[in-house]
Design a protein around this motif. Structure first.
Motif, PDB file in Angstrom:
ATOM      1  N   ALA A 164      -5.989   9.751   9.303  1.00  0.00           N
ATOM      2  CA  ALA A 164      -4.820  10.532   9.725  1.00  0.00           C
ATOM      3  C   ALA A 164      -4.461  11.578   8.676  1.00  0.00           C
ATOM      4  O   ALA A 164      -4.094  12.704   9.028  1.00  0.00           O
ATOM      5  N   VAL A 165      -4.566  11.237   7.392  1.00  0.00           N
ATOM      6  CA  VAL A 165      -4.222  12.198   6.342  1.00  0.00           C
ATOM      7  C   VAL A 165      -5.154  13.416   6.379  1.00  0.00           C
ATOM      8  O   VAL A 165      -4.758  14.502   5.978  1.00  0.00           O
ATOM      9  N   SER A 166      -6.366  13.242   6.880  1.00  0.00           N
ATOM     10  CA  SER A 166      -7.315  14.355   6.985  1.00  0.00           C
ATOM     11  C   SER A 166      -6.999  15.279   8.150  1.00  0.00           C
ATOM     12  O   SER A 166      -7.508  16.391   8.208  1.00  0.00           O
ATOM     13  N   ALA A 167      -6.181  14.823   9.072  1.00  0.00           N
ATOM     14  CA  ALA A 167      -5.865  15.612  10.257  1.00  0.00           C
ATOM     15  C   ALA A 167      -4.706  16.580  10.038  1.00  0.00           C
ATOM     16  O   ALA A 167      -4.446  17.435  10.881  1.00  0.00           O
ATOM     17  N   ALA A 168      -4.025  16.446   8.915  1.00  0.00           N
ATOM     18  CA  ALA A 168      -2.900  17.348   8.623  1.00  0.00           C
ATOM     19  C   ALA A 168      -3.407  18.791   8.601  1.00  0.00           C
ATOM     20  O   ALA A 168      -4.470  19.088   8.071  1.00  0.00           O
ATOM     21  N   GLY A 169      -2.647  19.674   9.232  1.00  0.00           N
ATOM     22  CA  GLY A 169      -3.011  21.085   9.262  1.00  0.00           C
ATOM     23  C   GLY A 169      -3.960  21.460  10.385  1.00  0.00           C
ATOM     24  O   GLY A 169      -4.350  22.619  10.497  1.00  0.00           O
ATOM     25  N   HIS A 170      -4.330  20.507  11.215  1.00  0.00           N
ATOM     26  CA  HIS A 170      -5.234  20.775  12.332  1.00  0.00           C
ATOM     27  C   HIS A 170      -4.496  20.583  13.655  1.00  0.00           C
ATOM     28  O   HIS A 170      -3.545  19.810  13.734  1.00  0.00           O
ATOM     29  N   GLU A 171      -4.953  21.272  14.678  1.00  0.00           N
ATOM     30  CA  GLU A 171      -4.432  21.114  16.035  1.00  0.00           C
ATOM     31  C   GLU A 171      -5.203  19.982  16.694  1.00  0.00           C
ATOM     32  O   GLU A 171      -6.424  20.057  16.834  1.00  0.00           O
ATOM     33  N   ILE A 172      -4.491  18.956  17.112  1.00  0.00           N
ATOM     34  CA  ILE A 172      -5.104  17.796  17.746  1.00  0.00           C
ATOM     35  C   ILE A 172      -4.703  17.788  19.216  1.00  0.00           C
ATOM     36  O   ILE A 172      -3.529  17.965  19.548  1.00  0.00           O
ATOM     37  N   THR A 173      -5.689  17.587  20.073  1.00  0.00           N
ATOM     38  CA  THR A 173      -5.415  17.435  21.499  1.00  0.00           C
ATOM     39  C   THR A 173      -5.965  16.097  21.943  1.00  0.00           C
ATOM     40  O   THR A 173      -7.143  15.804  21.733  1.00  0.00           O
ATOM     41  N   THR A 174      -5.102  15.295  22.537  1.00  0.00           N
ATOM     42  CA  THR A 174      -5.509  14.012  23.104  1.00  0.00           C
ATOM     43  C   THR A 174      -5.582  14.165  24.620  1.00  0.00           C
ATOM     44  O   THR A 174      -5.233  15.217  25.170  1.00  0.00           O
ATOM     45  N   VAL A 175      -6.001  13.116  25.289  1.00  0.00           N
ATOM     46  CA  VAL A 175      -6.087  13.162  26.748  1.00  0.00           C
ATOM     47  C   VAL A 175      -4.730  13.487  27.368  1.00  0.00           C
ATOM     48  O   VAL A 175      -4.660  14.156  28.403  1.00  0.00           O
ATOM     49  N   GLU A 176      -3.648  13.079  26.723  1.00  0.00           N
ATOM     50  CA  GLU A 176      -2.317  13.393  27.238  1.00  0.00           C
ATOM     51  C   GLU A 176      -2.044  14.892  27.233  1.00  0.00           C
ATOM     52  O   GLU A 176      -1.204  15.364  27.996  1.00  0.00           O
ATOM     53  N   GLY A 177      -2.745  15.638  26.406  1.00  0.00           N
ATOM     54  CA  GLY A 177      -2.544  17.078  26.298  1.00  0.00           C
ATOM     55  C   GLY A 177      -3.435  17.904  27.211  1.00  0.00           C
ATOM     56  O   GLY A 177      -3.429  19.129  27.121  1.00  0.00           O
ATOM     57  N   LEU A 178      -4.184  17.271  28.093  1.00  0.00           N
ATOM     58  CA  LEU A 178      -5.115  18.000  28.958  1.00  0.00           C
ATOM     59  C   LEU A 178      -4.509  18.419  30.294  1.00  0.00           C
ATOM     60  O   LEU A 178      -5.159  19.127  31.059  1.00  0.00           O
ATOM     61  N   THR A 179      -3.291  18.015  30.565  1.00  0.00           N
ATOM     62  CA  THR A 179      -2.669  18.414  31.825  1.00  0.00           C
ATOM     63  C   THR A 179      -2.303  19.894  31.767  1.00  0.00           C
ATOM     64  O   THR A 179      -2.224  20.493  30.699  1.00  0.00           O
ATOM     65  N   ASN A 180      -2.075  20.449  32.928  1.00  0.00           N
ATOM     66  CA  ASN A 180      -1.592  21.827  33.011  1.00  0.00           C
ATOM     67  C   ASN A 180      -0.160  21.886  32.493  1.00  0.00           C
ATOM     68  O   ASN A 180       0.522  20.860  32.447  1.00  0.00           O
ATOM     69  N   PRO A 181       0.317  23.073  32.113  1.00  0.00           N
ATOM     70  CA  PRO A 181       1.687  23.191  31.592  1.00  0.00           C
ATOM     71  C   PRO A 181       2.764  22.624  32.523  1.00  0.00           C
ATOM     72  O   PRO A 181       3.788  22.130  32.066  1.00  0.00           O
ATOM     73  N   ASP A 182       2.505  22.664  33.836  1.00  0.00           N
ATOM     74  CA  ASP A 182       3.495  22.128  34.782  1.00  0.00           C
ATOM     75  C   ASP A 182       3.367  20.618  34.974  1.00  0.00           C
ATOM     76  O   ASP A 182       4.081  20.028  35.778  1.00  0.00           O
ATOM     77  N   GLY A 183       2.452  19.983  34.237  1.00  0.00           N
ATOM     78  CA  GLY A 183       2.282  18.536  34.329  1.00  0.00           C
ATOM     79  C   GLY A 183       1.242  18.092  35.340  1.00  0.00           C
ATOM     80  O   GLY A 183       0.907  16.910  35.412  1.00  0.00           O
ATOM     81  N   SER A 184       0.713  19.025  36.123  1.00  0.00           N
ATOM     82  CA  SER A 184      -0.330  18.665  37.088  1.00  0.00           C
ATOM     83  C   SER A 184      -1.650  18.429  36.348  1.00  0.00           C
ATOM     84  O   SER A 184      -1.808  18.812  35.186  1.00  0.00           O
ATOM     85  N   GLU A 244       0.831  -1.196   0.000  1.00  0.00           N
ATOM     86  CA  GLU A 244       0.000   0.000   0.000  1.00  0.00           C
ATOM     87  C   GLU A 244       0.871   1.255   0.000  1.00  0.00           C
ATOM     88  O   GLU A 244       1.880   1.321   0.695  1.00  0.00           O
ATOM     89  N   GLU A 245       0.466   2.233  -0.782  1.00  0.00           N
ATOM     90  CA  GLU A 245       1.207   3.494  -0.855  1.00  0.00           C
ATOM     91  C   GLU A 245       1.129   4.218   0.476  1.00  0.00           C
ATOM     92  O   GLU A 245       0.073   4.301   1.106  1.00  0.00           O
ATOM     93  N   LEU A 246       2.256   4.768   0.926  1.00  0.00           N
ATOM     94  CA  LEU A 246       2.310   5.525   2.170  1.00  0.00           C
ATOM     95  C   LEU A 246       2.334   7.018   1.864  1.00  0.00           C
ATOM     96  O   LEU A 246       2.883   7.448   0.853  1.00  0.00           O
ATOM     97  N   HIS A 247       1.746   7.780   2.753  1.00  0.00           N
ATOM     98  CA  HIS A 247       1.664   9.233   2.599  1.00  0.00           C
ATOM     99  C   HIS A 247       2.382   9.902   3.763  1.00  0.00           C
ATOM    100  O   HIS A 247       2.220   9.496   4.913  1.00  0.00           O
ATOM    101  N   ASP A 248       3.160  10.930   3.445  1.00  0.00           N
ATOM    102  CA  ASP A 248       3.814  11.721   4.483  1.00  0.00           C
ATOM    103  C   ASP A 248       2.790  12.704   5.043  1.00  0.00           C
ATOM    104  O   ASP A 248       2.194  13.472   4.283  1.00  0.00           O
ATOM    105  N   VAL A 249       2.600  12.646   6.352  1.00  0.00           N
ATOM    106  CA  VAL A 249       1.610  13.497   7.008  1.00  0.00           C
ATOM    107  C   VAL A 249       2.270  14.183   8.197  1.00  0.00           C
ATOM    108  O   VAL A 249       2.974  13.544   8.977  1.00  0.00           O
ATOM    109  N   ARG A 250       2.050  15.467   8.309  1.00  0.00           N
ATOM    110  CA  ARG A 250       2.532  16.234   9.458  1.00  0.00           C
ATOM    111  C   ARG A 250       1.337  16.481  10.372  1.00  0.00           C
ATOM    112  O   ARG A 250       0.369  17.133   9.990  1.00  0.00           O
ATOM    113  N   LEU A 251       1.429  15.927  11.576  1.00  0.00           N
ATOM    114  CA  LEU A 251       0.372  16.071  12.570  1.00  0.00           C
ATOM    115  C   LEU A 251       0.865  16.921  13.728  1.00  0.00           C
ATOM    116  O   LEU A 251       1.990  16.734  14.200  1.00  0.00           O
TER     117      LEU A 251
END
Length: 166
Positions: A68-88, A3-10
């Motif tokens: 995944a190819v449709s997500a290029a150019g968008h800001e994605i936030t997962t549960v890992e990204g919900l912490t405060n900047p200090d990690g709390s 299968e052809e692979l596509h380069d995607v920046r997420l």
């Protein structure tokens, strides 16, 4: 024939990642398998349960319904990204812990991202609005009462600017 692979920046949780994926690689699979962000859970693979909910440009999205190819150019936030900047813990995470809003935890990441977006749109929900906010996410363990309490508590934490414990 391979299968052809596509380069995607997420852009995920503020970090840019370059991945090579097949055209039909689901975003949920790219997050989990290509980026190692296993907090996004896949329950039904049909967009029904909400366990795979992430934020795409701040809006809740079922990652099992997006390539995944449709997500290029968008800001994605997962549960890992919900912490405060200090990690709390972020307000919604702290409220879930305080209100016992989880049991097995499988659905929790989807609830956390959904509620985060919901409180951004409605920072002071009524009890019924809190219930409506989570209506698209399924939980097989809790009965939803403590999840609704967690929505209300997260709104209190965010409104008061309380420091959350890690």
């Amino acid at each position: 024939m391979s299968e052809e692979l596509h380069d995607v920046r997420l852009t995920v949780n503020g970090t840019t990642h370059d991945v090579r994926v097949p055209a039909r690689r689901l975003l949920s699979d790219a997050l989990r398998h290509d980026l190692g962000l296993t907090g996004t859970h896949v329950g039904c693979e049909h967009g029904v349960c909400g366990a795979c909910t992430i934020l795409v440009d701040g809006a809740p999205m079922r990652s099992c319904l997006m390539f995944a190819v449709s997500a290029a150019g968008h800001e994605i936030t997962t549960v890992e990204g919900l912490t405060n900047p200090d990690g709390s813990l972020g307000p919604v995470q702290q409220a879930f812990a305080e209100c016992h809003g989880l049991q097995c935890g499988f659905c929790t990441p989807g609830f956390l991202t959904t509620i985060t977006a919901g409180l951004r749109d409605n920072p002071c929900p009524t009890h019924e609005e809190a219930r409506d906010m989570i209506a698209g996410n399924l939980c097989r363990c809790t009965g939803y009462q403590n999840i609704v309490k967690a929505v209300e508590r997260a709104a209190e934490i965010a409104a008061s600017g309380e420091e959350t414990a890690s």
